[in-house]
Design a protein around this motif. Structure first.
Motif, PDB file in Angstrom:
ATOM      1  N   PRO A 120       5.180  12.576 -18.648  1.00 13.63           N
ATOM      2  CA  PRO A 120       5.127  12.105 -17.256  1.00 13.63           C
ATOM      3  C   PRO A 120       6.469  11.622 -16.707  1.00 13.63           C
ATOM      4  O   PRO A 120       6.867  12.003 -15.611  1.00 13.63           O
ATOM      5  N   LYS A 121       7.151  10.818 -17.479  1.00 11.75           N
ATOM      6  CA  LYS A 121       8.419  10.266 -17.012  1.00 11.75           C
ATOM      7  C   LYS A 121       9.439  11.375 -16.742  1.00 11.75           C
ATOM      8  O   LYS A 121      10.191  11.334 -15.770  1.00 11.75           O
ATOM      9  N   GLN A 122       9.436  12.344 -17.624  1.00 10.46           N
ATOM     10  CA  GLN A 122      10.339  13.484 -17.491  1.00 10.46           C
ATOM     11  C   GLN A 122       9.992  14.290 -16.234  1.00 10.46           C
ATOM     12  O   GLN A 122      10.873  14.684 -15.470  1.00 10.46           O
ATOM     13  N   PHE A 123       8.698  14.478 -16.029  1.00  9.33           N
ATOM     14  CA  PHE A 123       8.234  15.318 -14.929  1.00  9.33           C
ATOM     15  C   PHE A 123       8.604  14.758 -13.565  1.00  9.33           C
ATOM     16  O   PHE A 123       8.948  15.495 -12.640  1.00  9.33           O
ATOM     17  N   ILE A 124       8.515  13.429 -13.419  1.00  8.12           N
ATOM     18  CA  ILE A 124       8.797  12.862 -12.098  1.00  8.12           C
ATOM     19  C   ILE A 124      10.260  12.471 -11.915  1.00  8.12           C
ATOM     20  O   ILE A 124      10.663  12.036 -10.846  1.00  8.12           O
ATOM     21  N   ASP A 125      11.050  12.665 -12.956  1.00  8.85           N
ATOM     22  CA  ASP A 125      12.482  12.357 -12.843  1.00  8.85           C
ATOM     23  C   ASP A 125      13.147  13.306 -11.835  1.00  8.85           C
ATOM     24  O   ASP A 125      12.881  14.501 -11.819  1.00  8.85           O
ATOM     25  N   ASP A 126      14.023  12.745 -11.010  1.00  4.12           N
ATOM     26  CA  ASP A 126      14.675  13.546  -9.968  1.00  4.12           C
ATOM     27  C   ASP A 126      15.506  14.702 -10.518  1.00  4.12           C
ATOM     28  O   ASP A 126      15.704  15.710  -9.841  1.00  4.12           O
ATOM     29  N   ASN A 127      15.992  14.528 -11.727  1.00  3.36           N
ATOM     30  CA  ASN A 127      16.846  15.578 -12.288  1.00  3.36           C
ATOM     31  C   ASN A 127      16.079  16.681 -12.996  1.00  3.36           C
ATOM     32  O   ASN A 127      16.672  17.657 -13.455  1.00  3.36           O
ATOM     33  N   PHE A 128      14.763  16.509 -13.115  1.00  4.50           N
ATOM     34  CA  PHE A 128      13.979  17.456 -13.905  1.00  4.50           C
ATOM     35  C   PHE A 128      14.050  18.889 -13.350  1.00  4.50           C
ATOM     36  O   PHE A 128      14.399  19.831 -14.062  1.00  4.50           O
ATOM     37  N   ILE A 129      13.747  19.054 -12.093  1.00  3.42           N
ATOM     38  CA  ILE A 129      13.734  20.410 -11.519  1.00  3.42           C
ATOM     39  C   ILE A 129      15.135  21.028 -11.478  1.00  3.42           C
ATOM     40  O   ILE A 129      15.307  22.180 -11.899  1.00  3.42           O
ATOM     41  N   PRO A 130      16.160  20.268 -11.028  1.00  2.00           N
ATOM     42  CA  PRO A 130      17.516  20.830 -11.112  1.00  2.00           C
ATOM     43  C   PRO A 130      17.905  21.250 -12.536  1.00  2.00           C
ATOM     44  O   PRO A 130      18.503  22.312 -12.729  1.00  2.00           O
ATOM     45  N   PHE A 131      17.491  20.441 -13.522  1.00  2.00           N
ATOM     46  CA  PHE A 131      17.816  20.786 -14.911  1.00  2.00           C
ATOM     47  C   PHE A 131      17.128  22.083 -15.322  1.00  2.00           C
ATOM     48  O   PHE A 131      17.719  22.957 -15.963  1.00  2.00           O
ATOM     49  N   LEU A 132      15.860  22.215 -14.940  1.00  2.00           N
ATOM     50  CA  LEU A 132      15.118  23.445 -15.253  1.00  2.00           C
ATOM     51  C   LEU A 132      15.792  24.655 -14.625  1.00  2.00           C
ATOM     52  O   LEU A 132      15.937  25.708 -15.257  1.00  2.00           O
ATOM     53  N   LEU A 133      16.208  24.486 -13.372  1.00  2.00           N
ATOM     54  CA  LEU A 133      16.857  25.599 -12.661  1.00  2.00           C
ATOM     55  C   LEU A 133      18.145  26.022 -13.354  1.00  2.00           C
ATOM     56  O   LEU A 133      18.395  27.206 -13.549  1.00  2.00           O
ATOM     57  N   ARG A 134      18.957  25.027 -13.721  1.00  2.00           N
ATOM     58  CA  ARG A 134      20.196  25.364 -14.437  1.00  2.00           C
ATOM     59  C   ARG A 134      19.880  26.065 -15.751  1.00  2.00           C
ATOM     60  O   ARG A 134      20.571  26.987 -16.155  1.00  2.00           O
ATOM     61  N   SER A 135      18.817  25.624 -16.411  1.00  2.00           N
ATOM     62  CA  SER A 135      18.495  26.184 -17.725  1.00  2.00           C
ATOM     63  C   SER A 135      17.938  27.608 -17.643  1.00  2.00           C
ATOM     64  O   SER A 135      18.273  28.437 -18.486  1.00  2.00           O
ATOM     65  N   VAL A 136      17.109  27.900 -16.653  1.00  2.00           N
ATOM     66  CA  VAL A 136      16.612  29.285 -16.553  1.00  2.00           C
ATOM     67  C   VAL A 136      17.789  30.219 -16.267  1.00  2.00           C
ATOM     68  O   VAL A 136      17.844  31.349 -16.761  1.00  2.00           O
ATOM     69  N   GLU A 137      18.737  29.713 -15.487  1.00  2.00           N
ATOM     70  CA  GLU A 137      19.941  30.481 -15.183  1.00  2.00           C
ATOM     71  C   GLU A 137      20.743  30.724 -16.458  1.00  2.00           C
ATOM     72  O   GLU A 137      21.079  31.855 -16.793  1.00  2.00           O
ATOM     73  N   GLU A 138      21.017  29.629 -17.165  1.00  2.00           N
ATOM     74  CA  GLU A 138      21.857  29.719 -18.363  1.00  2.00           C
ATOM     75  C   GLU A 138      21.285  30.677 -19.405  1.00  2.00           C
ATOM     76  O   GLU A 138      22.019  31.440 -20.020  1.00  2.00           O
ATOM     77  N   PHE A 139      19.963  30.640 -19.608  1.00  2.00           N
ATOM     78  CA  PHE A 139      19.382  31.465 -20.670  1.00  2.00           C
ATOM     79  C   PHE A 139      18.672  32.696 -20.111  1.00  2.00           C
ATOM     80  O   PHE A 139      17.970  33.386 -20.834  1.00  2.00           O
ATOM     81  N   SER A 140      18.875  32.959 -18.871  1.00  2.00           N
ATOM     82  CA  SER A 140      18.207  34.042 -18.141  1.00  2.00           C
ATOM     83  C   SER A 140      16.767  34.301 -18.586  1.00  2.00           C
ATOM     84  O   SER A 140      16.408  35.394 -18.983  1.00  2.00           O
ATOM     85  N   VAL A 141      15.958  33.249 -18.549  1.00  3.04           N
ATOM     86  CA  VAL A 141      14.520  33.450 -18.727  1.00  3.04           C
ATOM     87  C   VAL A 141      13.884  33.437 -17.342  1.00  3.04           C
ATOM     88  O   VAL A 141      14.416  32.811 -16.416  1.00  3.04           O
ATOM     89  N   SER A 142      12.766  34.135 -17.196  1.00  9.59           N
ATOM     90  CA  SER A 142      12.170  34.098 -15.870  1.00  9.59           C
ATOM     91  C   SER A 142      11.131  32.979 -15.812  1.00  9.59           C
ATOM     92  O   SER A 142      10.324  32.815 -16.724  1.00  9.59           O
ATOM     93  N   PRO A 143      11.192  32.174 -14.757  1.00  2.00           N
ATOM     94  CA  PRO A 143      10.301  31.006 -14.639  1.00  2.00           C
ATOM     95  C   PRO A 143       8.827  31.397 -14.770  1.00  2.00           C
ATOM     96  O   PRO A 143       8.025  30.599 -15.258  1.00  2.00           O
ATOM     97  N   GLU A 144       8.481  32.620 -14.375  1.00  2.00           N
ATOM     98  CA  GLU A 144       7.087  33.077 -14.474  1.00  2.00           C
ATOM     99  C   GLU A 144       6.573  33.063 -15.905  1.00  2.00           C
ATOM    100  O   GLU A 144       5.373  33.042 -16.143  1.00  2.00           O
ATOM    101  N   LYS A 145       7.493  33.102 -16.867  1.00  2.00           N
ATOM    102  CA  LYS A 145       7.097  33.130 -18.283  1.00  2.00           C
ATOM    103  C   LYS A 145       7.015  31.732 -18.876  1.00  2.00           C
ATOM    104  O   LYS A 145       6.702  31.563 -20.049  1.00  2.00           O
ATOM    105  N   ILE A 146       7.344  30.750 -18.079  1.00  2.00           N
ATOM    106  CA  ILE A 146       7.384  29.384 -18.595  1.00  2.00           C
ATOM    107  C   ILE A 146       6.209  28.571 -18.060  1.00  2.00           C
ATOM    108  O   ILE A 146       5.969  28.497 -16.861  1.00  2.00           O
ATOM    109  N   ASP A 147       5.478  28.015 -18.995  1.00  2.00           N
ATOM    110  CA  ASP A 147       4.284  27.266 -18.671  1.00  2.00           C
ATOM    111  C   ASP A 147       4.529  25.794 -18.994  1.00  2.00           C
ATOM    112  O   ASP A 147       4.779  25.455 -20.139  1.00  2.00           O
ATOM    113  N   LEU A 148       4.492  24.953 -17.987  1.00  2.00           N
ATOM    114  CA  LEU A 148       4.763  23.532 -18.210  1.00  2.00           C
ATOM    115  C   LEU A 148       3.446  22.791 -18.405  1.00  2.00           C
ATOM    116  O   LEU A 148       2.563  22.853 -17.551  1.00  2.00           O
TER     117      LEU A 148
END
Ligand code: C2E
Ligand code: CA
Ligand code: CA
Ligand code: CA
Length: 279
Positions: A120-148
């Protein structure tokens, strides 16, 4: 009686102290363990109920402490959640899992989704979504394949914020699963409130579906309500063929559990499971 009472109290006191000491120690040790790379991710396959093929994998963290040996996530995740350590730890999990997914995908293109537990704490953290975005970019995974995988407690305590975050994540393409479903109090309301892709029915219900009529009825109706709302259903903690047969009959979508496999190291997952996958 008075004396006994005082003894109990000091026992209680020293217990508290010990508890606090071990928590402080643990805090330092988790911090240290992130730096020293003592953590590892294991993966547990998720199978389609229909044809039993692998449709996903859940990443589960493991801690091999150099002196204390294996420490269960049930022990250190709650402590990491109480402190802010869940943020660096959670970020480590995301990057590690994405890197692994990319590696598997490079060896041979894979067609399953990767589930990651988000506290929960991670999910509502302001940096969570930006971090995810940077990470999908860095490892070129498609968000559609990621289930949170998120939990009901998150949704109950931060309803508006959670809804807002889920909407943002879904816009990017990520999938959202409500984990441990059925253990909270307002489950059914939440099904229509949040745009979920999946629910994962808690193993406490699955464990005795073959002997407990109430649990069988609950699981069966959860499946049917979810279906009507176009939400997929995963059953976790499936250990026997008999349980599988029930879930098949009720038209559950995916199952996960020791019946197929325990969580295993990435190398074994690669060797045994990817080879046996229909691609
Ligand atoms: P969870 O997300 O509900 O994970 C399911 C747990 O059930 C896992 O325990 C898994 O090993 C276990 N399990 C799977 N199949 C079966 C089965 O057939 N029978 C039985 N008896 N158990 C089964 P694990 O790996 O010890 O994880 C415990 C909890 O720690 C997880 O519960 C999750 O809440 C948390 N956790 C694990 N990894 C992470 C992570 O990377 N981040 C966060 N935030 N939490 C994590
Ligand atoms: Ca989970
Ligand atoms: Ca669960
Ligand atoms: Ca759980």
């Amino acid at each position: 009686a008075k004396k006994a009472g005082r003894n109990n109290f000091s026992e209680y006191e020293s217990c508290l102290e010990k508890d606090m000491l071990s928590k402080i120690t643990m805090y330092e040790e988790i911090k240290n363990a992130i730096q020293e790379e003592q953590f590892e991710l294991y993966y547990q396959p998720k199978h389609s109920v229909k044809d039993e093929n692998i449709v996903g994998a859940e990443a589960l963290i493991r801690w091999q402490h150099p002196e204390k040996g294996f420490i269960s996530p049930g022990e250190f995740i709650p402590l990491a959640e109480d402190t802010d350590l869940i943020i660096p730890l959670g970020n480590w999990v995301i990057r590690k899992a994405f890197r692994q997914y990319k590696e598997w995908n490079t060896i041979s293109p894979i067609d399953f989704h990767l589930s990651i537990n988000i506290s929960p704490k991670q999910f509502i953290d302001d940096n969570f979504i930006p971090f995810l975005l940077r990470s999908v970019e860095e490892f070129s995974v498609s968000p559609e394949k990621i289930d949170l995988e998120i939990t009901e407690s998150l949704a109950i305590e931060n309803t508006e914020l959670t809804l807002e975050k889920i909407n943002q994540l879904k816009k990017i393409g990520f999938k959202i699963t409500m984990d441990d479903f059925g253990t909270g109090y307002t489950s059914l309301t939440y099904l229509s409130k949040f745009p979920l892709d999946r629910i994962k029915i808690d193993q406490s219900f699955i464990r005795d579906i073959t002997s407990n009529k109430n649990h069988a009825a609950i699981v069966q109706s959860l499946v049917s309500v979810a279906k009507n709302l176009d939400i997929k259903v995963t059953a976790e903690g499936v250990e026997t063929k008999e349980q599988l047969l029930y879930l098949q009959e009720w038209d559950c979508d995916e199952i996960q559990g020791y019946y197929y496999s325990k969580p295993i190291p990435s190398i074994s997952f690669g060797e045994y499971h990817l080879e046996n996958m229909k691609i």
